[in-house]
Design an enzyme around this catalytic site. Sequence first.
Site: not given
Lengths: 466, 617
Positions: B256, B298
Amino acid sequence: MSGPVDNPTTHEATVAAIAEALPGWLPSQRWFAGKDREVTGIRPLSWSTILDGDPLLLHLVVEVEQDDRSDPYQLLVGSRQSEVPDVASSATIVDVDGATFYEASGDADLTAVLLELMAGGALVDGLQFESEPGAELTRGLRAHPITTEQSNTSLVYGSQYILKLFRKVVPGVNKDMRLHRALREVGSKHIAEPLGSISGTLHDEPTTIGMLQRFMPDAVDGWVMATTSVRDLMADPSIAPEDLGGDFAGEASRLGAAVADVHADLRSALGTEDADAVELERTVTVMLERLDRVAAEVPELAPYLSGLREAFDAMRHHPVPVEMQFVHGDLHLGQVLRTLGGWLILDFEGEPAASVAERSRLRSALRDVAGMLRSFDYAAQQLLVGGPDDPVLADVAMRWAHRNREAFCDGYAEVAGSDPRDAAVLLRALELDKAVYEVSYEHANRPDWLAVPLASIERIMTEGTS
Amino acid sequence: MTDQQHTDTQSASAAPAPDSALDGLDDIPHTGEAVEADGTLVQPEADDFGHAEQATSNPDWFKRAVFYEVLVRAFADSNGDGTGDLRGLAGKLDYLQWLGVDCLWLPPFYASPLRDGGYDISDFRAVLPEFGTVEDFVYLLEEAHKRDIRVITDLVLNHTSDAHPWFQASRNDPDGPYGDYYVWSDDDSKYADARIIFVDTESSNWTYDPVRGQFFWHRFFSHQPDLNFENAEVREAMIDVLRFWLDLGIDGFRLDAVPYLFEEEGTNGENLPRTHEYLREVRATIDREYPGRILLAEANQWPADVVEYFGNPDVGGDECHMAFHFPLMPRIFMAVRRESRFPISEILQQTPEIPSGTQWGIFLRNHDELTLEMVSDEERDYMYAEYAKDPRMKANIGIRRRLAPLLENDRNQLELFTAMLLSLPGSPVLYYGDEIGMGDNIWLGDRDAVRTPMQWSPDRNAGFSRSDPGRVYLPPIMDPTYGYEAINVEAQQDNAASLLNWTRRMIAIRKQHAAFAEGEFIDLGGSNPSVLAYLRRWLRPDGELDVVLCVNNLSRFPQPVELELSAYEGFTPAELTGNVRFPRIGELPYLLTLPGHGFYWFQLSERGDEGERRSNV
């Protein structure tokens, strides 16, 4: 393009037989521009043998006479003893001694030769095949003609190149070719790169007969893009154009920017000239004469006559000098392509109906702007033509056109640094002049469409007085 | 925590115990429940738990996998407490296998104060108690691997929750082992060129901490301090976190917020070279110690920047195996709304080649809003106007809606969008519930609109939980169109024409043709702007060509299209859902007509010709 001298097979009799058959065949071809008058005579001006034997590929330039008018046209003629290709029957010109001679642009085996010759830089029987400096052509591609072409014939080679064969041949370097070369020189981002050419000799002048350009397989023409948006709008007229899923204003604005870019490139490549009051007066006179001529033919124009004259007269008060430059000359949505990299401008030949001298003159860049503004009106109303009167749809069409004309001008102004709408008198006169020409054209050719330019004239008049 | 330890820590310094901010982990092994004499926190180790058997070995599995994003909280509740859990999810693996799912992507299930949907992790080595335990997770892995389903999860490298014992130790003891774990500064003037990401809630990337008397750096919420990757111990500690889960058997991580790991004065603090250097280090560890497991980046950036996260193409990529293609998704929506292929064609043309050992992840919707960071301002206004007609539908820079309501529950569009998801370049990521056309509830706060319980049946709580309806973490959708009585798995499994069965068939067809997954993407263009047509062309290892032709009508009106397919002259297109043979491709453009929002998938086959001849005899 002279009759072959060093070639043992001269094909003279064949060419004569073809020429004799042409008056019956030529008027059925879409690209033939002289459909308004009877063909009174056709004689070969010159011919070249591109491929000899079997198959045979001839290139002909014939003079087509229609009473006092005569124009040269070019033809590719093929013939084969065996393996007769799958070309349309409408391509067949004549049978000579059991051999069929046909228009060869649909014969992929034969047209493949043209690209080979350009790639190799060959001189064949008076025809010069060339690639542009620095262009490396891929060989061995086969071609098919595109079906949307109007006044010329274009062949697409393997989704990479497009060869335009100018059907009506004009002595000298073709304007389209010249402007494309100039724009390539200055690195214009909004043209399909010119890559090669075919030229011959006509009336002792080296003459462009074909131009090879990069083909954009991803492209969609502007008319289709715009009418897709209009189609969306007409399906649900309760939605305002600006709220429409298929809103075109963003594209129109980018298109305006592209046109302004090309105008700037043309100025930097080929310079400008100033038009003085005399020149302006000449333009006004041309417009007024055209108006009188059209008004005599088309009674529907009567209510607008005085207003139109006023609009043209007003040009005389426009401050001089007016900057003139090379322009596109026949700009409309059908002359632009939306590619993945943005908008491209095509076909710098100028208005097909205009004389060569007229096409080669420098113009105000506003002429192209006016042309495109007119095109938005046409795109907006295309779906209404021939249908029952529907005031709701007519209103929606007007609003779509208004929104996209404004967006186009916004985009143009942003790049050009000056807003075409600031030259309101000039722009208005140019738009109206174009509309008057359209009235004449539609009256003669497509009466259903007459309402389109008339509605525009009424709108421009009303806007002018408010 | 025992009283004894509590006293020890208290006597060592006046500060509270470093795990005092952790909630609900009293009986669960967790970081910071004990502290070494030098102040080092004791952390759970993988060997304290059982390990799952691995899925079948195939290092390239991710290139062809169909991913399924599922929120543990929202899928199935095994213990009747109103919240979905790991055991509940494990109980639904048969359904996911039936659907054709190859890999589950679980958003974070770690211990967390849940102030940012679990992305505010307060202990990387503990499971959020309401979801279960580390043992439950190992059970899920074991059961998934038995069905050849893999599991990846989110890992936030960039920051922790401010409740993480590391942060508590760092703020209380600047000179202790964790004093340098975060980015501290005496003032808030450094790295001024870094943009503020959550513009709705944050006014600065610096927040003052009264405990330590310094500012700490955070690219996201002020309760999520950024880890200090300049510190070699932090870099190693985070790799150890990966090892912890990899040892248990996990198949990979979605990393992330990966562009933000390092900061540097005079830069925007995104995509810095040192960030890539660290990712190469992480990747080398995976390749060395855990081959076949993957990293998915991401990075909500433009494709040209995102490809950097695949690493060096000369070695097939040496950073992340996968990355999400963010800009594609909003453009799919825009293209259909505009009835023009250009938004999609343009972004794919701008997408660079990716290294041979990597793959894009593509999606239509996920647990976040429909992200509009990667569109121009003009496009964003347009998307808001089109897809977020009510202001409540907007969140941050995005739109919080599920697929079906975004498409006004139009089955034709749902199929068209799904067909594009399954055929455009990249591994498709489905979002739980979209396979049955679930709705959303825009009146729920934050991003919860799209996180309601999975609708299994028309029974109480949509079959999601046995609990009292009042205890369910969010009310299931109950409106007449999308409510669980109308839309649920049970009803759709029984109906051959349902969206669920249609989706399952399309996934199965996709899997029969590796061209969909690994084939070269060739945009066919064409003169009709409303039709998006492309080829996926793959040379099979046995030397045979696998060519799939996909034709999508983005318009609600029927459309003709002429496709330039002369390179495939003599091939016969066979429609993939019914294996119906279409006319052979000739030298001239190939004419097709499509119904409004219709699409075709064809296999182009040389062999089709023989079949025709046979049938003529």
